[in-house]
Scaffold this motif. Structure first.
Motif: not given
Lengths: 617, 617
Positions: A268-287
């Motif tokens: 349900k929540h976006s912890h994985v997406a947030l952490e991966c964004t902070l590690q790999s710096h993709p252009n966008m994440v929709i939390l």
């Protein structure tokens, strides 16, 4: 389940190297003496829930926190346990597989053997079903040989993540009684640990001597609260996903023609997406949490992405990488409402072919608007926890489809003048979940396994093993245990009739904290990530050299150590008591009373407003 | 293309460590003297093609192999090049991105600077389109700083993998002339290297002094022949894929309820799938070459998988992992025929909506039988090389769908008594292609870059850089160059009218050799892999410790070193010539004649039968 669990197997050179690795123990767990300090009794996060939780947990609510201390620690109240009668302990993989799970078994096994060579550890084969059927494998050095520091749950296997129905808890009770278990350790996430707490209560009520202990192991990273900083498996999963995401960023930048939409497993929540964004710096994440907070519709999100694509095209950038948490679909209000209606109809036994016609007009209109592949996926039966089958719903494809449609429209209208929009979709989950665990997950899980023994030695029931101060090196880690019931909250729904329906006390998965430091770090960088292609490649997980000791960014930026602060507070209170002993001067007493009175006022005010406003879970 | 190519960027700790790594050079390339030995003139693999290839390559066919030797090598005929006038060289990423490509640029740059500080290397920005448009970036130490040993092609970018049309080759000629280039290095796979050879011929004909050199860089591993043992990028790609496949195997074994169908990027042939199978030991792989050899239909393959699922269920195994090369769809006879018909109709301008009705009755029946998602994908326009858009056709989903349908049927009929069949599908490609390169790919690419300089210093045109003996340590590697035209073959098709149509000479992608040792290794283990879950987890790519120096299994088991053997043969011939000099005894001469006569007979017989029977490409 088959009989291949726990068999020795051929290891690759790297697996062999890892199987030789022995995690270190923090000082508090070294040696053979257990020193446990029991703190004040716990309360629950939301005062309003207290009486409901108390009713469900007459035996365990309000139990104190436990801190395990080093043998030489000078704490007068600490209880020293020097007798270690032989114990029989069972362990079961209840939740979904997460890298590091095997090390909980190993850590517990070693702690058992260090304290009494006659201690026995029984692994239940095939998860909860193996528990109900009493299928066990005695854990030995030989059995562990090829599973130390290795991924998966294949040492013992897993099946359902539920120990909940009357039939199930009775079978568990019978298994623990028949097998004469002193302790049962349940490994898993929010669901498994909730069940562990209820089972502990049920055992206590039934006067069954088996103590139940939970261990926070889930790739989702959503078993987070005052007591629990991180979950076993989250670190590895985010690292492997980040490796792949950054590879895709490199790919996008090399050919400059695709937008990659990457959906990430994580419930349900976006912890994985947030952490991966902070590690790999993709252009966008929709939390999902942002979508919920801003009540964004699917069309708002589509527009947001389209505007980003357009802004990038104006800078001659026709490529990009966008992350989407798998739980997003349940965060989008109208899709969530549609899912709830569908699940309601499915529960009533309506055939999937007839569901569309029985939806409310609004949901029906939305449903008919969606492309066929997603319709089919929305019609799937919900999971055991009533959430949708998130791993099966291709939200990334839906968004890519909607964005493509909109970009083509803009191109035709002349409002967008860039290249034709091309999307490629991915779902990353299974390929990370079975990975060789990172050093952090190996260490954390192994230490948690040891903590489980200390909890059982202290005779505690319904506790979760905790290790805090995790962002520091292992020799600074603090070990303890918290009553699982203190992590629970209760949900309330307004019924149609105007009355309120109250849920069962459970550990609700924690949402990403939009006031937290990790999210703040994302917000500070979001525009640069979007426009400047600051792709960062953490590379494959290493076990030596730079990066080998890296920890999750979200773990390191947060300033947690709740357990440490609770201890610090107790020290202050003790000091006040020491200074203001009977016999102290009138002035000192007056000053103490005056200051403490205002402290009490302030805290009363803050805590009543925080319980009404804040959602911990 | 945007202006962000070649900009410095922030590196992660592991990327930083890798950027400090300096590959070693084999002894033959050390120092500043180039020694080149030109061997005998080359022939083509199929004698029947010789005259067609000769017509296309009047300037380059039959050119000798080149061997680069260490400065101290005692080879009397070796040409020693001690003068190194300043050169201007251009380099272009023509093929699709592959890990290691950057190191070719770096290796070439270093070789240029070592031999003459005034040498200049120009990178074309945005691949072939940058070449046509003369968009360049001068390669310097600063530019390379954050790209050494890093993945992707984002230092320079890439666009189309074609330098072929009259317009394109003229633009390339103009660019090389305008920029006064002494050499042009083209990086890519079979298509790019084919184009490089034709371009070299075109330049020679036009008396353009620019020499064209090709470099074998492709993740597909299908640019393999007598002269080329391996391709840059294949090693990393297979390792990253194997990491993910084995994670999925672990996942499958932990929960025991899913069959994972994993499709692997790798174009027409199955090299990637074979190598990944040998590294990670999944239960099954369907090689396109086997399907072609046995003329299996989609229904045969479905049955094969269903029988495997059933056999495993009888041993209580309800999980598994099955690999599918992306090229499989073109290996299945009836699907290939259908694709050809569709492509033919698309070429005639028939709208996709009307294609179904214009297919032959047999193809139409097959098309109508297929599920909608795959129909849509089969209708996509073909790629520039006339093959289908393999990355877009989800063969794994088609097979999973057909297997599920069949298993449900067997379940209903009672012939299958196992659990309900559940499949999860994956496509691995983009996430491996952009990966940080393995040590092997870093070393191989860097050395190839150096070889490019030596080819240009020797004044050779239309050659491919080669490094052989790759399974040995770098200090045993042999460096050379082979005329690209010698790697070409010609395809012939029977026309409806009974006449034969002859294709343009090209490097055809090499199929997996079903008589080779790698395939043999698979066959020996296939049954064990299928039934015994011998999953092996090579883990994430490491740069230190066990596994860091691992090389592809298929590279190590094959006994290649064709170039070494050619040299060895020349040594024997030279020895015979030395022994049988004028003045030797009558007996020695007689013996020599007798033995050489029978040697010649045997070789003539073998080589005429091998050219008629064997397909090298």
């Amino acid at each position: 389940m088959d009989s291949d669990f726990g068999i020795p197997r051929e290891l690759s050179p790297l697996q062999q190297l890892r199987s030789q690795y022995h995690p270190e123990l923090p000082p508090c767990l070294q040696g053979t003496t257990v020193r446990v300090e029991l703190g004040d009794g716990t309360t629950v996060a939301k005062a309003a829930d207290a009486h409901i939780i108390a009713r469900a947990f007459p035996h365990s609510l309000g139990q104190p926190l436990a801190h395990f201390l080093r043998a030489t620690a000078k704490v007068p109240d600490a209880q020293i346990i020097t007798e270690h009668p032989a114990k029989r302990v069972g362990i079961v993989f209840s939740g979904r597989q997460a890298p590091g799970g095997h090390n909980v078994v190993w850590g517990l096994y070693e702690a058992l053997k260090v304290h009494n060579a006659k201690n026995t550890l029984l692994g239940f084969l095939g998860g909860s079903e193996g528990l109900f059927a009493q299928k066990t494998l005695e854990i030995t050095d030989d059995v562990l040989q090829t599973y130390k520091n290795q991924g998966g749950f294949d040492l013992l296997g897993r099946t359902k993540d539920q120990i909940r129905t009357t039939e199930q808890v009775n079978a568990a009770l019978k298994a623990c009684t028949d097998l004469k278990l002193d302790g049962l350790v349940i490994i898993g996430g929010v669901t498994s640990n909730t069940d562990a707490a209820h089972l502990a209560e049920f055992f206590a009520e039934a006067k069954c001597p088996t103590k139940v202990v939970g261990v926070p192991v889930t790739i989702n990273g959503d078993l987070k609260n005052q007591f629990v900083e991180a979950n076993v498996g989250f670190d590895t999963t985010c690292k492997v996903n980040s490796q792949l995401i950054s590879n895709i960023c490199t790919d996008a930048l090399s050919a400059e023609k695709y937008y990659y939409f990457v959906r990430l497993m994580g419930r349900k929540h976006s912890h994985v997406a947030l952490e991966c964004t902070l590690q790999s710096h993709p252009n966008m994440v929709i939390l999902g949490e942002e979508v919920t907070a801003s009540k964004l519709t699917i069309f708002d999100i589509t527009k947001q992405i389209c505007d980003a694509v357009q802004a990038r095209a104006e800078q001659d950038k026709n490529h990009g990488v966008i992350l989407i948490p798998e739980g997003l679909v349940e965060s989008i209000p109208e899709l969530y409402a549609l899912l709830k209606e569908i699940h309601g109809l499915l529960k009533e036994g309506v055939h999937t072919d007839n569901i569309s016609s029985q939806l409310s007009p609004w949901s029906s209109a939305l449903f008919e608007f969606l492309p066929p592949f997603i319709k089919k996926q929305l019609l799937l039966h919900p999971e055991s926890d009533d959430s949708a089958q998130l791993s099966q719903i291709e939200t990334e494809k839906l968004l890519a489809y909607l964005v493509e449609t909109e970009m083509n429209k803009r191109l035709k209208e002349g409002t967008y003048k860039g290249k034709k929009f091309n999307a490629i979709c991915h779902f990353f989950g299974y390929q990370a979940r079975g990975s060789l665990p990172s050093k952090f997950d190996c260490d954390y899980a192994y230490v948690l396994g040891h903590v489980c023994y200390h909890i059982l030695a202290a005779g505690l029931n319904g506790y979760m093993a905790t290790v805090t101060n995790l962002k520091c090196p292992v020799n600074k880690w603090k070990c303890g245990a918290a009553p699982i019931s203190a992590m629970m909250t209760v949900k309330r729904w307004s019924q149609n009739s105007g009355s309120t329906s109250i849920g069962r006390p459970v550990i609700h998965p924690a949402a990403v904290d939009l006031k937290g430091k990790a999210y703040d770090l994302l917000r500070q960088n979001a525009h640069k990530f979007l426009m400047e292609d600051m792709y960062r490649n953490p590379g494959p997980v290493q076990y030596d050299g730079p990066g080998a000791d890296a920890k999750a960014v979200s773990l390191c930026v947060e300033d947690q150590d709740y357990m440490g602060r609770i201890k610090k507070l107790q020290e202050y209170l003790d000091q006040v008591r020491t200074i203001v002993r009977p016999g102290c001067s009138q002035d000192v007493l007056k000053a103490a009373l005056s200051v403490m009175s205002s402290v009490t006022d302030v805290l009363t005010t803050i805590s009543s407003s925080s319980t009404s406003g804040q959602q911990y879970a």
